[in-house]
Design an enzyme around this catalytic site. Structure first.
Site, PDB file in Angstrom:
ATOM      1  N   GLU A  39       0.821  -1.209   0.000  1.00  0.00           N
ATOM      2  CA  GLU A  39       0.000   0.000   0.000  1.00  0.00           C
ATOM      3  C   GLU A  39       0.857   1.263   0.000  1.00  0.00           C
ATOM      4  OE1 GLU A  39      -4.187  -0.838   2.007  1.00  0.00           O
ATOM      5  OE2 GLU A  39      -2.559  -1.388   3.351  1.00  0.00           O
ATOM      6  N   GLU A  75      -4.151  -9.479   3.549  1.00  0.00           N
ATOM      7  CA  GLU A  75      -4.845  -9.091   4.779  1.00  0.00           C
ATOM      8  C   GLU A  75      -6.060  -9.955   5.122  1.00  0.00           C
ATOM      9  OE1 GLU A  75      -2.707  -5.232   3.592  1.00  0.00           O
ATOM     10  OE2 GLU A  75      -3.590  -6.962   2.591  1.00  0.00           O
TER      11      GLU A  75
END
Length: 249
Positions: free
Chosen positions: A111, A131
């Site tokens: 990210e 995740e």
């Protein structure tokens, strides 16, 4: 910059800042301390705009967020947007940012790379967002930013199906600008920044601002161009171009 950091290596140059994520004991995992130190870097670049080159130590970009810290975070910490606020700040830095990704960029590390304007990769680079396997989502920008970068289909392959994009896969979908030999990664990244640095700094800033503006409108282009048309830098650059080419366009 005079500050010393525990999780970063920072080199300051006249036209750029080189920041290396440096937590070798944890594959450069993004900890709360690293977040705070990257906020300090952003504050400096907001005060004194420069190009940013971001990379990771030891052949890894960042192996994710610090899981031990994430496990202790609850609802209140999630609502604070600890990682997402930083990555959005990186995304909004006034001058272009380049991520040089030598190896793993996972979870929060991916990210952070997505938040940069341009990515260049080594042959061992890999981007992934695992995740959901940890019971959470990629909530620091990946769910919207990755879709913007590579399209909905590839984004869902990464975010939902657990696909890891290797260097060639990232190149094929446009996530990275180029894949270069590992021993040439930083050299090529600096060459890219050298090319940017030859452009007008004001033109780069305004181009980035207009490109990133939500709901872009032609008036924004006109206003930015009006500022640049009145700048001495524009006059000098165009005069040099015409003189070099004998007055021909």
């Amino acid at each position: 910059m005079s500050a010393s950091y525990a999780t970063l290596l920072v080199e300051e140059h006249a036209d750029r800042l080189v920041v290396t994520l440096h937590r070798p004991e944890a594959r450069n995992a993004i900890s709360g301390r690293m977040i705070a130190e990257l906020h300090d870097v952003c504050a400096e670049l907001e005060r004194n705009p420069k190009l940013l080159l971001l990379t990771g130590h030891g052949g890894v970009f960042a192996g994710g967020a610090d899981i031990a810290e994430l496990r202790e975070r609850g609802r209140d910490e999630a609502l604070q947007g600890i990682n997402s606020r930083l990555f959005e700040r990186v995304h909004r830095l006034p001058m272009p940012t380049v991520a040089a990704v030598p190896g793993w960029a996972l979870g929060g590390g991916a990210e952070l790379a997505y938040a940069c304007d341009v990515r260049i990769a080594g042959p061992e680079a890999a981007f992934g967002n695992p995740e959901p396997g940890l019971g959470i989502l990629a909530a620091a920008g990946a769910c919207r930013r990755l879709r913007e970068l590579v399209g909905a289909s590839v984004a869902k392959q990464v975010l939902l199906a657990g696909r890891t994009l290797d260097a060639q896969g990232a190149l094929a979908c446009g996530l990275v600008m180029d894949v270069v030999p590992a021993d040439r990664l930083m050299t090529e990244a600096h060459t890219l920044l050298d090319r940017m640095a030859r452009s007008s700094a004001l033109a780069l800033r305004l181009t980035k601002l207009v490109t990133d503006a939500p709901g872009a409108h032609p008036v924004a282009d006109d206003l930015a161009q009006a500022v640049l048309f009145e700048s001495p830098d524009k006059q000098e650059r165009m005069t040099r171009f015409l003189e070099k080419n004998g007055g021909r366009t």
